[in-house]
Design a protein around this motif. Structure first.
Motif: not given
Lengths: 305, 377
Positions: B219-221, B216, A217, B247-249, B223-224, B192, A211-215, A121-123
């Motif tokens: 997750i990207s979608f 992944g 991994q 947890q990553a989102v 968050k954006q 991504t 990384g903050a707007i994607q995953s 997780f990175l926000d």
């Protein structure tokens, strides 16, 4: 399509291009100065993102996370230059591809071993999250604007470094004649390590910002690496200016292609078919761009012919 | 003396026989690379069920397919020809399943799918030795379509990657969604950055968004999307909201509605025991993939209890009976060996520091799949 939507998409394309530039700048420097094809550049991007996610998780500070990403990627870059890459300069490109591909596998599985198989997780920091309203009524995420700004600042700094400083002169000299510059008493192997670490740090910064707007991994670097290679081929290998122009061209082509091509085909085709033809063609758009550029200018836009 | 030695040898021989595995299971799954989280969960769920059964006569050969079809095919050939496995399982991805399953069942092996359920293997390409313990690929998307209709959404914007499972996803959603589509986009597989798509969603005038972007990409979608300020309600299948990636989102997923055949709060003793023992053993909450691995192993064990695996017809009948305690509660196979089960509506919540899901309703009850009628066994 409204003007607002079009402008928003142009900004998206620019942001994507600027991010690609951070990757491509390091790649093109390394290829231009040392003649090395570094497939592991995407792994350094991943290292930057993981370092940022880990530090942000532990400290809660995004700024510290960014600094950690620069430091970790530069350190990883210097380490692999000293241990592996250094032995490859004199070898042909196939050996370099083989060895740096091995590095990808080592980095990927090493990262999995250290951080596990699940994404981290990175926000976006709270200060930069959410949309802002630009003149003309465009709502645009503040964080993406920040990425554009950071990318352009890095580009300007890089130009100044190459054009105005002693290191820059040495880098340019190393590019054109490495034996001569060694004979003039410049420590060429230290210069190579420095250039490699610089390129790695830029990749790490890109990884942390994105990384903050994607995953975050394992394996996140490889798709970006392919695009970064397209960028430096279009821009001309070894040229920082080419990398910047190429990156923004690729960013705009990809983003606008994804929007305009399906819309274009729907003018004279059934929606379902237009959608699938349009999106298939959109995924090819940057490669078509690359082919056209290579036909017109085989050395790339700013390359030595 | 001689007699005693002979007797000893006999006893030892029998002991050796008992220790040797009678049943060999070949598990090909993804344990490295970007999609490894899913394979690891399936494997861990499967091995947990075997451990709890207390049976020592089942040997599991586990191999990593690296998410590559060619490697999966090589591994399958090795398992069938040199390891001589009786049953195969484990494949996560539909394209790998399509490469391995038809060949394996044609050679007389049983295949129990803990995840991938491509439509081709549910309809015309079904096989009497192929069982899917998870779902047919369309199922969770059909559930999402049904939920979106029930929730009163009139105009949905839908998107999925441009590959077979993505097309199945949008087809499944549309099959049960009664409203109109404000837009339908196929994105690139592995994409991504979704800024361009999100801008289109903003401009489309839709009242809801459905997306299928596994791993992944999701997750990207998310968050954006959360950062863009568009703010329309989002519906998706469980694949973008499983325990491994939530947890990553982070906060971006909170309150999002998603559909699943399983959740950790389904109220039955098997599920409660599974969640508790999985969490204790592996120190993380189980995902739907782990529950599928667990159910697959329990199905296999239930069939082994009542039939001899060498008697294929009897063993197949025992599998068809599905006489095991599923973490999903009721579980039965349809005529094409795919599950008939409830598809639940879940909401992403935060329990303490952990993001997880809570069931808030049922989208489809005792739901089969759209391809069963095409299956002729």
């Amino acid at each position: 399509m409204s003007l607002i939507l079009f402008t928003e998409q142009m900004l998206n394309g620019l942001q994507f291009g600027v991010m690609l530039f951070l990757m491509a700048a390091g790649l093109t420097l390394i290829f231009g100065v040392m003649g090395l094809i570094n497939l592991a550049h995407g792994s350094l991007y991943m290292v930057g993102a993981f370092a940022a996610a880990w530090v942000a998780g532990a400290s809660g500070s995004f700024l510290l996370a960014l600094m950690a990403s620069l430091a970790a990627a530069a350190a990883a870059g210097a380490l692999i230059e000293l241990t592996v890459i250094r032995r490859l300069y004199a070898r042909d490109h196939l050996d370099q591809v083989l060895a740096t591909f091995a590095l990808i596998l080592i980095f990927s599985e090493g990262t999995r071993w250290a951080f596990g198989s699940f994404p981290l997780f990175l926000d976006i920091p709270p200060l930069l999250s959410g949309p802002v309203t630009l003149p003309g009524g465009i709502e645009y995420p503040l964080y993406r604007l920040t990425i554009i700004l950071v990318g352009l600042t890095v580009a300007a700094a890089l130009f100044a470094l190459i054009a105005r400083t002693r290191i820059g002169i040495q880098i340019r000299a190393g590019e054109s004649d490495r034996e001569m510059i060694a004979a003039l008493g410049v420590n060429i192997s230290a210069l190579y390590t420095l250039v490699f670490a610089l390129g790695a740090a830029l990749a790490g910064l890109a990884g942390a910002l994105i990384g903050a707007i994607q995953s975050v991994q394992v394996g996140m670097g490889e798709p970006v690496l392919i695009l970064a290679f397209v960028v430096i081929v279009i821009g001309g290998i070894g040229s920082i200016k080419g990398a910047l122009v190429g990156a923004i061209l690729v960013g705009l082509t990809d983003t606008l292609g994804r929007i305009l091509l399906p819309a274009f085909f729907s003018q004279f085709m059934a929606p379902q078919a237009a959608n699938s033809v349009g999106s298939s063609l959109a995924s090819m758009a940057i490669y078509i761009l690359m082919a056209v550029v290579l036909v017109v200018r085989p050395g790339g836009l700013f390359g030595k012919a | 003396m001689k007699l005693k030695t002979l007797a000893m040898a006999g006893v030892l021989g029998m002991a050796a026989c008992a220790a040797q595995a009678d049943i060999k299971v070949g598990m090909i799954t993804t344990l490295s690379g970007g999609g490894a989280g899913l394979g690891i969960d399936v494997r861990d769920g499967f091995m947990l069920a075997l451990e709890q059964s207390g049976r020592s006569d089942i040997e599991v050969i586990i191999e990593d397919d690296q998410r590559k079809p060619d490697i999966a095919v090589q591994l399958a050939d090795k398992m069938i020809q040199s390891d001589k496995v009786d049953v195969m399982t484990g494949i996560i991805w539909s394209n790998l399943a399509m490469a391995v399953v038809p060949g394996a069942v044609a050679q007389g092996k049983f295949y129990l799918s803990p995840n991938a359920g491509p439509s081709a293997l549910a309809g015309k390409g079904c096989n009497k030795n192929y069982f899917n313990v998870a779902w047919q690929n369309d199922n969770l998307h059909e559930g999402a379509g049904a939920y979106a209709s029930d929730a009163g959404y009139k105009s949905a914007f839908i998107l999925a990657p441009n590959y077979p499972a993505g097309q199945d996803a949008l087809t499944g959603f549309k099959r049960f969604f009664k409203g109109d589509l404000a837009g339908e986009i196929y994105t690139q597989l592995g994409q991504t950055d979704y800024a361009a798509e999100i801008a289109q969603i903003r401009a489309s005038g839709a009242d809801s968004v459905f997306f299928f972007l596994p791993g992944g990409m999701g997750i990207s979608f998310l968050k954006q999307y959360a950062d863009s300020g568009v703010g329309l309600p989002v519906v998706g299948p469980a694949f973008s909201f499983d325990q491994g990636i939530l947890q990553a989102v982070g906060d971006a997923a909170l309150g999002v509605i998603n559909t699943s055949q399983w959740n950790k709060d389904i109220d039955n003793p098997t599920n409660a025991g599974f969640v508790a023992s999985f969490s204790a053993k592996y120190d993380r909450l189980p995902s739907l993939y782990a529950s599928q691995g667990f159910d697959t192993a329990n199905l296999l064990i239930s069939a082994l209890e009542s039939a001899d695996i060498n008697d294929q017809d009897a063993f197949r009948a025992a599998l068809e009976a599905a006489d095991f305690n599923s973490t999903r509660g009721e579980f039965a196979f349809g005529p094409n060996h795919h599950p008939i089960q409830n598809i639940y509506v879940r909401e992403v919540i935060k329990e303490g520091d952990i993001y997880t899901n809570k069931i808030i309703g049922t989208a489809l009850t005792q739901h089969g799949d759209a391809y069963a009628a095409e299956c002729k066994m």
